[in-house]
Design an enzyme around this catalytic site. Structure first.
Site, short mmCIF file in Angstrom:
data_model
loop_
_atom_site.label_atom_id
_atom_site.label_comp_id
_atom_site.label_asym_id
_atom_site.label_seq_id
_atom_site.Cartn_x
_atom_site.Cartn_y
_atom_site.Cartn_z
CB CYS A 40 50.25 38.58 40.81
SG CYS A 40 51.19 37.09 40.41
NE ARG A 52 46.56 37.62 40.04
CZ ARG A 52 46.22 38.16 41.19
NH1 ARG A 52 45.34 39.14 41.22
NH2 ARG A 52 46.77 37.73 42.32
CG ASP A 106 43.95 35.02 42.74
OD1 ASP A 106 44.24 34.15 41.89
OD2 ASP A 106 44.28 34.96 43.93
P1 4NP Z 1 48.71 34.76 41.11
O1 4NP Z 1 47.62 33.65 41.52
O2 4NP Z 1 48.82 35.70 42.28
O3 4NP Z 1 48.11 35.40 39.91
O4 4NP Z 1 49.99 34.00 40.84
C1 4NP Z 1 47.67 32.92 42.71
C2 4NP Z 1 48.53 31.85 42.81
C3 4NP Z 1 48.56 31.10 43.97
C4 4NP Z 1 47.74 31.42 45.03
C5 4NP Z 1 46.89 32.51 44.94
C6 4NP Z 1 46.86 33.26 43.78
N1 4NP Z 1 47.76 30.62 46.21
O5 4NP Z 1 46.95 30.92 47.14
O6 4NP Z 1 48.55 29.69 46.31
#
Ligand code: 4NP
Length: 158
Positions: A7, A13, A124
């Site tokens: 991800c 995720r 997300d």
């Molecule tokens: P992930 O979610 O891709 O599912 O781990 C996110 C975690 C952090 C961020 C964006 C999405 N961020 O912008 O820091």
């Protein structure tokens, strides 16, 4: 059978997919010689455990994500893993740009393994509310079961 989930941040995720697949496989498909890992395409959270909101939502369903730590996708991943499963199209696109051409056939969207969900991407949850984390778990559980069925069939055919 080496599976890498990808991800953006590797704190919501993809670590959830790693933890859920590992738990379901141990319970429902212990015969599979499975190795599971996860990584992010961005390095904002390197070394951090999964987001507490995600960890708690997962724990309520019996998945322990507390030992996982975020890392970024590295070049060796494209050699090491048999399947590299992206949570959404943006991250799939980033993987396609970074991967050598022979690895492209091993890059897929994770939700290809949950066609009945009607969704192509795991949304997300980072900037949204509690419902988003439950939705991640619903989609990840469905796709993990689909992936286990696919891997069982692969093992039988081998
Ligand atoms: P992930 O979610 O891709 O599912 O781990 C996110 C975690 C952090 C961020 C964006 C999405 N961020 O912008 O820091």
């Amino acid at each position: 059978m080496r599976i890498l989930f990808v991800c953006l941040g590797n704190i919501c995720r993809s670590p959830t997919a790693e933890g859920v697949l590992r738990t379901l496989a141990a319970r429902e498909a212990p015969e599979l010689p499975l190795e599971v890992d996860s990584a992010g395409t961005a390095g904002y959270h390197i070394g951090e455990p999964p987001d507490p909101r995600m960890r708690h939502a997962a724990a309520r369903r019996g998945y322990d994500l507390s030992s996982l730590r975020a890392r970024v996708v590295e070049p060796g991943d494209f050699e090491r893993f048999d399947l590299i499963l992206a949570m959404d199209r943006d991250n799939l696109q980033v993987l396609r740009h970074g991967a050598p051409v022979p690895a492209h056939e091993r890059l897929r969207l994770f939700l290809e393994f949950a066609p009945e969900s009607g969704a192509a991407e795991v949304p997300d949850p980072y900037y949204g509310g509690a419902k988003g984390f439950e939705e991640v778990l619903d989609l990840v559980e469905a796709a993990s079961r689909g992936l286990l069925a696919y891997l069982r069939a692969q093992l039988r055919a081998a």
